[in-house]
Design an enzyme around this catalytic site. Structure first.
Site, PDB file in Angstrom:
ATOM      1  N   TYR A 158       2.015  -5.856   3.907  1.00  0.00           N
ATOM      2  CA  TYR A 158       1.852  -6.179   3.033  1.00  0.00           C
ATOM      3  C   TYR A 158       1.893  -8.167   2.782  1.00  0.00           C
ATOM      4  O   TYR A 158       2.047  -9.504   2.630  1.00  0.00           O
ATOM      5  CB  TYR A 158       2.273  -6.217   1.167  1.00  0.00           C
ATOM      6  CG  TYR A 158       1.405  -5.295   0.460  1.00  0.00           C
ATOM      7  CD1 TYR A 158       1.557  -4.330   1.001  1.00  0.00           C
ATOM      8  CD2 TYR A 158       1.590  -5.329  -1.081  1.00  0.00           C
ATOM      9  CE1 TYR A 158       1.435  -2.686   0.472  1.00  0.00           C
ATOM     10  CE2 TYR A 158       1.413  -4.187  -1.418  1.00  0.00           C
ATOM     11  CZ  TYR A 158       1.013  -2.930  -0.645  1.00  0.00           C
ATOM     12  OH  TYR A 158       0.485  -1.615  -1.334  1.00  0.00           O
ATOM     13  N   LYS A 228      10.096   5.758   4.365  1.00  0.00           N
ATOM     14  CA  LYS A 228       9.696   7.279   5.902  1.00  0.00           C
ATOM     15  C   LYS A 228      10.182   7.058   6.303  1.00  0.00           C
ATOM     16  O   LYS A 228       9.464   6.801   8.137  1.00  0.00           O
ATOM     17  CB  LYS A 228       7.911   6.807   5.786  1.00  0.00           C
ATOM     18  CG  LYS A 228       7.410   7.488   6.090  1.00  0.00           C
ATOM     19  CD  LYS A 228       7.147   9.145   5.304  1.00  0.00           C
ATOM     20  CE  LYS A 228       6.399  10.740   5.409  1.00  0.00           C
ATOM     21  NZ  LYS A 228       7.177  11.566   5.810  1.00  0.00           N
ATOM     22  N   ASP A 285       7.528  10.743   1.046  1.00  0.00           N
ATOM     23  CA  ASP A 285       6.610  11.744   0.772  1.00  0.00           C
ATOM     24  C   ASP A 285       7.204  12.709  -0.141  1.00  0.00           C
ATOM     25  O   ASP A 285       6.930  13.443  -1.408  1.00  0.00           O
ATOM     26  CB  ASP A 285       6.000  12.367   1.803  1.00  0.00           C
ATOM     27  CG  ASP A 285       6.751  12.800   2.954  1.00  0.00           C
ATOM     28  OD1 ASP A 285       8.091  12.700   2.771  1.00  0.00           O
ATOM     29  OD2 ASP A 285       6.476  13.437   3.908  1.00  0.00           O
TER      30      ASP A 285
END
Ligand code: NAD
Length: 422
Positions: A158, A228, A285
């Site tokens: 971002y 992750k 996840d």
């Protein structure tokens, strides 16, 4: 500092910050910049302002609101998206509240929200997700959700370091990565868009520190670092390592316990010092699954920017959706409260959107200013209004026997409750 074209209220004083003591100084009559926002912001903004004013007055406080502009209203007034006057006013007054701003998809338009967060170095986006009695939820036991997410706000994908497919810059970066960095054959031929994912030690550690301090101050049991790192080892994985380093090295073991190997092993058997906050890691996840299946096991979550964006919206859905999900951005001695939702253009101008998320964001701001009494009153009044069935369209269509109110009628109903409860 001057704010040309911004009306500074004469009856208010600035909130200040004592850096040495790390303390906010809030006068009796603080000036609070308010930005109503685009789309439904034009309706939920004034509605929330009315409720917040009522709650402040009912608890003996006085707010001098200062309206500031960005997005559509700023384009009309100043012919620019994010005027310096707005940024300066928010920076200079330390606390502010904003509604949603539209970010059109496509090239040439940077998100105003991201620009504000970066310019003011509001590095932690904090979203408490808790169930309000009476709100319809898709979950069997929505009341099990009582989580606070800390989302890193200034970096990750971002940060806006990206190059358009077909541009010279994208091709230059491709050549550099393939030729100089030895990644030949990884990227497909033809036009390609490219972006960078910066994750720094400074950004990661200060965010995790905020989350741990919050857990300690609010008697929470656990901080979960969500990343992750099994795939993106040098960015997400490094976030996890730096976060665990903060837990391990910066706090005594009997206060904060960094759970070893928590990514791969259940922590049920681990011997944790009594009253210590446990800091653990989870893969992003899997976390989206655990959040639904074992909701009550999670407490405070800290994560990089993109994970935080997805995960906090998903958490919001579990307690009834975006209409009731509040948030706030924090930097050193500053807070900009804003709801999780956007400007919902399809509902704009219809006086139907739910102002609860913005109202509860205001509650966060008041609590940051030390106005816990006003914050509690806001929560109680909102909860009573909703559980009596007086709700806006988004909740009414999901509950039996509810009464559908417009944005303004709902705000008036909450103000009535505030007056009754005060
Ligand atoms: P959105 O949050 O505006 O709307 C998604 C859906 O959620 C809506 O269609 C509506 O059904 C529901 N919803 C959202 N807020 C609601 C409310 N207060 N009351 C009732 N229902 C509500 O998301 P979007 O449609 O993806 O984005 C629209 C615009 O908002 C985009 O330009 C986006 O960039 C911007 N946005 C801004 C912010 C921000 O200002 N912080 C955050 C998210 C999106």
């Amino acid at each position: 500092m001057s704010y040309e074209q911004v009306e500074v209220p004469e009856n208010g004083e600035k909130v200040t910050y004592d850096e040495e003591a790390d303390e906010l100084r809030v006068p009796e009559n603080p000036i609070i910049p308010i930005l109503h926002g685009d789309g439904i912001g034009n309706e939920v903004g004034p509605a929330a302002q009315k409720v917040l004013t009522a709650a402040a007055e009912a608890t003996g406080h006085d707010v001098a609101w200062m309206e500031v502009y960005a997005g559509e209203t700023a384009r009309e007034k100043y012919d620019e998206n994010l005027p310096d006057a707005t940024v300066d006013a928010i920076r200079d007054h330390r606390v502010a509240i904003k509604g949603p701003l539209t970010t059109p998809v496509g090239a040439g338009f940077r998100s105003l929200n991201v620009a504000l967060r970066q310019t003011l170095d509001l590095y932690a986006n904090v979203r408490p997700t808790y169930y309000l009695d009476g709100v319809p939820s898709p979950m069997k036991s929505p009341e099990e959700m009582d989580m606070v997410t800390f989302r890193e706000n200034t970096e990750d994908v971002y940060a806006g370091i990206e190059w358009e497919a077909g541009s010279d810059e994208a091709e230059q970066v491709r050549d550099f990565v393939e030729d100089e960095m030895d990644f030949d054959g990884v990227m497909h031929d033809g036009p390609i868009g490219l972006g960078l994912k910066p994750i720094s030690e400074k950004g990661s550690k200060r965010l995790v520190r905020e989350a741990i301090d919050y857990a300690i101050e609010n008697d929470r049991d656990k901080v979960t670092l969500v990343h992750k790192g099994n795939i993106m080892k040098f960015t997400e994985g490094q976030f996890g390592d730096w976060g665990m380093e903060v837990a391990d090295e910066e706090y005594p073991d009997d206060e904060v316990f960094a759970a070893p190997d928590s990514l791969w092993e259940e922590q049920d058997e681990v011997d944790i010092p009594e009253d210590a906050v446990m800091v653990e890691e989870r893969l992003a996840d899997a976390m989206l699954q655990w959040m639904q299946l074992r909701t009550d096991e999670f407490d405070v979550l800290a994560m990089p920017n993109l994970n935080g964006d997805y995960l906090s919206d998903a958490a919001g859905a579990q307690i009834g959706g975006l209409g009731v999900a509040p948030g706030a951005n924090f930097g050193k001695g500053r807070c900009l409260a804003e709801p999780v939702h956007g400007s919902s253009p399809k509902n704009a101008g219809l006086n139907k959107a739910n102002p609860t998320a913005l109202i509860l964001s205001g509650r966060l701001l008041f609590e940051y200013m030390g106005w816990e009494d006003a914050g509690q009153l806001i929560r109680d009044a909102v909860e009573e209004t909703i559980s009596s069935g007086e709700v806006t369209y988004d909740l009414e269509r999901q509950i039996e026997g509810g009464e559908k109110l417009s944005t303004t009628e709902y705000a008036d109903a909450v103000v009535d409750r505030i007056e009754e409860l005060a």
